[in-house]
Design a protein around this motif. Structure first.
Motif, PDB file in Angstrom:
ATOM      1  N   GLY A  95       0.524  -1.727  -0.189  1.00 54.72           N
ATOM      2  CA  GLY A  95      -0.021  -0.208  -0.219  1.00 54.72           C
ATOM      3  C   GLY A  95       0.595   1.134   0.355  1.00 54.72           C
ATOM      4  O   GLY A  95       0.694   2.291  -0.606  1.00 54.72           O
ATOM      5  N   TYR A  96       1.511   1.056   0.639  1.00 51.33           N
ATOM      6  CA  TYR A  96       3.170   2.360   0.834  1.00 51.33           C
ATOM      7  C   TYR A  96       3.789   2.442  -0.319  1.00 51.33           C
ATOM      8  O   TYR A  96       3.839   4.050  -1.089  1.00 51.33           O
ATOM      9  N   VAL A  97       3.572   1.511  -1.329  1.00 48.25           N
ATOM     10  CA  VAL A  97       3.814   0.964  -2.460  1.00 48.25           C
ATOM     11  C   VAL A  97       2.816   1.981  -3.596  1.00 48.25           C
ATOM     12  O   VAL A  97       3.420   3.116  -4.290  1.00 48.25           O
ATOM     13  N   SER A  98       1.527   1.710  -3.042  1.00 48.35           N
ATOM     14  CA  SER A  98       0.310   2.168  -4.232  1.00 48.35           C
ATOM     15  C   SER A  98       1.104   3.268  -4.230  1.00 48.35           C
ATOM     16  O   SER A  98       0.437   4.160  -4.941  1.00 48.35           O
ATOM     17  N   PHE A  99       1.381   4.131  -2.798  1.00 47.64           N
ATOM     18  CA  PHE A  99       0.719   5.668  -2.132  1.00 47.64           C
ATOM     19  C   PHE A  99       1.861   6.274  -3.482  1.00 47.64           C
ATOM     20  O   PHE A  99       1.802   7.351  -4.332  1.00 47.64           O
ATOM     21  N   ALA A 100       2.578   5.783  -3.414  1.00 45.36           N
ATOM     22  CA  ALA A 100       4.199   6.185  -4.280  1.00 45.36           C
ATOM     23  C   ALA A 100       4.212   5.877  -6.248  1.00 45.36           C
ATOM     24  O   ALA A 100       4.478   7.275  -6.370  1.00 45.36           O
TER      25      ALA A 100
END
Ligand code: MLT
Length: 269
Positions: A95-100
């Motif tokens: 999810g953190y990667v998705s925000f990026a």
């Protein structure tokens, strides 16, 4: 399958035809954690699931791996697979990667599914804890992290030993440099909270009611902040909700994909 992106060879799954769904796993997992989604959804969608660098079958680089770097790897992968914009599904660190990814390549995202994740950055204490863990991995290897993380992936009252073993199996191939890189990268990730109100693609927020690693309250906050989003909290599920309750999880996913009009008639494929 394997492909070299940004000088690192990564393993990935690419099955089915239709609207592309890109599944991004969490820490310290690998794409096998999505197998129950891949098996179900590949009959109606194109399902793509990479191992992030340093995890599963993927090679590792060195040094901290920022969420921006993982996102960039995905952005190099997708054109080679000729996917066009994807429905992006990120679990926890995924999810953190998705925000990026959304920040860097919004034109490549047609829908978003946030699974057991959060928008906030690490507190200074949490970041220091990750750096300390990275040092332990340097000294003692990946099992240090597996021992801490594996028992927290499933609901506390789930005593299914075969499932617990499978979870360890998802973590076992992680490389020390990959785990260290992810820990250091997560420690320095930016806060995505202010960006939530600007998310304009259909969004589903989903989590396990018994998640002790990232509280369901975080998902409630995401759903409140993202315009028009849908929230589902799955009972009897911990952090790895998609693996622990695959039928309920897939049912929610399929219903949402259908309603968001991502299902494509077979004749149009
Ligand atoms: C994960 O499952 O990806 C991790 O729990 C995320 C984190 O440590 O913040």
């Amino acid at each position: 399958m394997q492909m070299t992106v940004n000088n690192v060879t990564i393993g990935y799954t690419d099955e089915g035809r239709g609207v592309p769904l890109l599944f991004v796993h969490g820490f310290p997992l690998s794409r096998g954690a999505w197998q129950k989604q891949i098996d179900t959804l590949r009959s109606s969608y194109r399902v793509i699931a990479p191992d992030l660098r340093g995890f599963g079958e993927s090679e590792t680089g060195t040094g901290p791996v920022t969420m921006a770097q993982y996102a960039d790897d995905l952005h190099v992968l997708l054109p080679q697979l000729k996917t066009g914009p994807v429905v992006l599904i990120g679990h926890s660190m995924g999810g953190y990667v998705s925000f990026a990814f959304l920040r860097q390549y919004p034109e490549m995202v047609r829908g978003l599914i946030l699974v057991s994740t959060k928008a906030g950055k690490d507190t200074p204490e949490a970041a220091a804890g990750r750096r300390a863990t990275a040092e332990k991995v340097q000294a003692m290897g990946v099992p240090v992290v597996i021992e801490t993380m594996a028992p927290k992936m499933l609901a506390a009252d789930n005593h299914d030993r075969a499932m617990a073993e499978e979870v360890r199996g998802f973590m076992a191939p992680s490389k020390p440099a990959g785990v260290i890189g992810a820990l250091l990268g997560m420690a320095e990730r930016p806060d995505a909270t202010a960006e939530l109100a600007r998310i304009s693609v259909p969004t589903l927020v989903i989590t396990g009611a018994d998640d002790t690693l990232i509280s369901p309250t975080e998902s409630e906050k995401l759903a409140q902040a993202i315009p028009g989003s849908q929230l589902n909290i799955i009972p009897q599920a911990g952090h790895l909700v998609a693996f622990e309750q695959p039928d309920k999880f897939n049912h929610v996913l399929e219903g949402w994909l259908d309603r968001a009009a991502f299902a494509v008639p077979v004749s149009d494929l």
